[in-house]
Design a protein around this motif. Structure first.
Motif, short mmCIF file in Angstrom:
data_model
loop_
_atom_site.label_atom_id
_atom_site.label_comp_id
_atom_site.label_asym_id
_atom_site.label_seq_id
_atom_site.Cartn_x
_atom_site.Cartn_y
_atom_site.Cartn_z
N GLU A 1 61.89 -8.04 -13.34
CA GLU A 1 60.45 -8.33 -13.35
C GLU A 1 59.65 -7.11 -12.90
OE1 GLU A 1 57.82 -12.10 -12.15
OE2 GLU A 1 58.87 -11.21 -10.46
N LEU A 2 60.10 -6.43 -11.84
CA LEU A 2 59.42 -5.24 -11.37
C LEU A 2 59.45 -4.15 -12.43
CD1 LEU A 2 57.94 -3.62 -9.22
CD2 LEU A 2 60.16 -3.09 -8.17
N LYS A 3 60.60 -3.96 -13.07
CA LYS A 3 60.71 -2.96 -14.14
C LYS A 3 59.75 -3.28 -15.28
CE LYS A 3 64.02 -0.63 -17.18
NZ LYS A 3 62.93 -0.08 -17.91
N GLU A 4 59.65 -4.57 -15.63
CA GLU A 4 58.74 -4.97 -16.71
C GLU A 4 57.29 -4.64 -16.34
OE1 GLU A 4 56.84 -9.01 -18.55
OE2 GLU A 4 58.91 -9.14 -17.85
N PHE A 5 56.90 -4.92 -15.11
CA PHE A 5 55.54 -4.59 -14.67
C PHE A 5 55.30 -3.09 -14.72
CE2 PHE A 5 55.17 -8.68 -12.07
CZ PHE A 5 54.32 -9.28 -12.99
N LEU A 6 56.25 -2.31 -14.21
CA LEU A 6 56.10 -0.86 -14.21
C LEU A 6 55.98 -0.31 -15.63
CD1 LEU A 6 58.54 0.06 -11.33
CD2 LEU A 6 56.04 0.23 -11.28
N ASP A 7 56.70 -0.91 -16.57
CA ASP A 7 56.63 -0.48 -17.97
C ASP A 7 55.28 -0.81 -18.61
OD1 ASP A 7 59.19 0.52 -17.81
OD2 ASP A 7 60.13 -1.21 -18.82
N ARG A 8 54.60 -1.85 -18.11
CA ARG A 8 53.32 -2.29 -18.68
C ARG A 8 52.10 -1.65 -18.02
NH1 ARG A 8 52.94 -8.12 -17.58
NH2 ARG A 8 50.78 -7.73 -18.13
N VAL A 9 52.29 -0.91 -16.94
CA VAL A 9 51.16 -0.33 -16.21
C VAL A 9 50.36 0.61 -17.12
CG1 VAL A 9 50.60 1.32 -14.38
CG2 VAL A 9 52.14 -0.57 -13.91
N HIS A 10 49.04 0.47 -17.04
CA HIS A 10 48.14 1.33 -17.82
C HIS A 10 48.05 2.70 -17.15
CE1 HIS A 10 44.92 2.10 -20.69
NE2 HIS A 10 44.23 2.63 -19.70
N ASN A 11 48.23 3.76 -17.91
CA ASN A 11 48.26 5.11 -17.35
C ASN A 11 46.88 5.71 -17.10
OD1 ASN A 11 51.09 5.31 -17.23
ND2 ASN A 11 51.18 5.82 -19.40
N GLY A 12 45.86 5.20 -17.78
CA GLY A 12 44.54 5.81 -17.68
C GLY A 12 43.68 5.25 -16.56
N ILE A 13 44.19 5.18 -15.34
CA ILE A 13 43.44 4.66 -14.20
C ILE A 13 43.07 5.83 -13.30
CG2 ILE A 13 43.50 3.13 -12.19
CD1 ILE A 13 43.62 1.65 -14.91
N THR A 14 41.79 5.94 -12.97
CA THR A 14 41.34 7.06 -12.14
C THR A 14 40.01 6.70 -11.47
OG1 THR A 14 40.96 9.44 -12.14
CG2 THR A 14 40.08 8.23 -14.03
N THR A 15 39.46 7.65 -10.75
CA THR A 15 38.11 7.54 -10.20
C THR A 15 37.42 8.88 -10.47
OG1 THR A 15 38.74 8.34 -8.01
CG2 THR A 15 38.81 5.95 -8.36
N PHE A 16 36.10 8.87 -10.45
CA PHE A 16 35.36 10.11 -10.58
C PHE A 16 34.05 10.00 -9.80
CE2 PHE A 16 33.64 7.52 -13.93
CZ PHE A 16 32.30 7.90 -14.08
N ASP A 17 33.45 11.14 -9.50
CA ASP A 17 32.20 11.16 -8.74
C ASP A 17 31.04 10.86 -9.68
OD1 ASP A 17 29.66 12.57 -7.79
OD2 ASP A 17 30.89 12.56 -5.98
N PHE A 18 30.32 9.78 -9.41
CA PHE A 18 29.14 9.42 -10.19
C PHE A 18 27.98 9.27 -9.21
CE2 PHE A 18 26.38 6.12 -12.11
CZ PHE A 18 26.01 6.81 -13.26
#
Length: 142
Positions: free
Chosen positions: A4-21
């Protein structure tokens, strides 16, 4: 590692970030260029609201994932992103602080162009979610 943990890690979205606005660290989800353009073409110039749900998934061992679900009132659009809260806690802290969420594409210039800003209608929901996430990240079985 559990299946289950492996499945979640495989599905994680890579484009997560923060920026100064405008002086505030703002959470941001990067979409593929084509999908970003599709969404904008369906909603541009139209009044809309975006329901934002944060579904917190935890295993009690400190592994916590959050399903960020965006449902647009226009264009029949629903987007779901799985975020690893352990590696992206800053994303949730900034979400709770600013009540804003940005969608961008790989070609965006953060804070200047190609950024679609979403104002959360109920800031307390993001603050409550952050508290749950932070508590879930602490392993219960030591």
């Amino acid at each position: 590692m559990s299946d289950e943990l492996k499945e979640f890690l495989d599905r994680v979205h890579n484009g997560i970030t923060t920026f100064d606005f405008e002086g505030n660290e703002t959470p941001c989800i990067e979409l593929e260029e084509k999908r970003y353009d599709e969404i904008l073409s369906k909603v541009a110039g139209q009044p809309l609201s975006i329901n934002t749900d944060l579904n917190i998934l935890q295993d009690g061992l400190g592994n916590t994932f959050v399903e960020v679900k965006l449902t647009f009132s226009t264009g029949n659009i629903t987007e779901t992103f799985l975020v690893n809260a352990k590696t992206h806690l800053a994303f949730f802290k900034s979400l709770a602080k600013t009540s804003m969420l940005a969608l961008t594409s790989p070609k965006s210039n953060f804070g200047k162009d190609k950024v679609f800003m979403i104002q959360l209608p109920r800031p307390e929901k993001a603050q409550d979610a952050l508290e749950i996430i932070q508590n879930a990240l602490i392993p219960k079985n030591k």
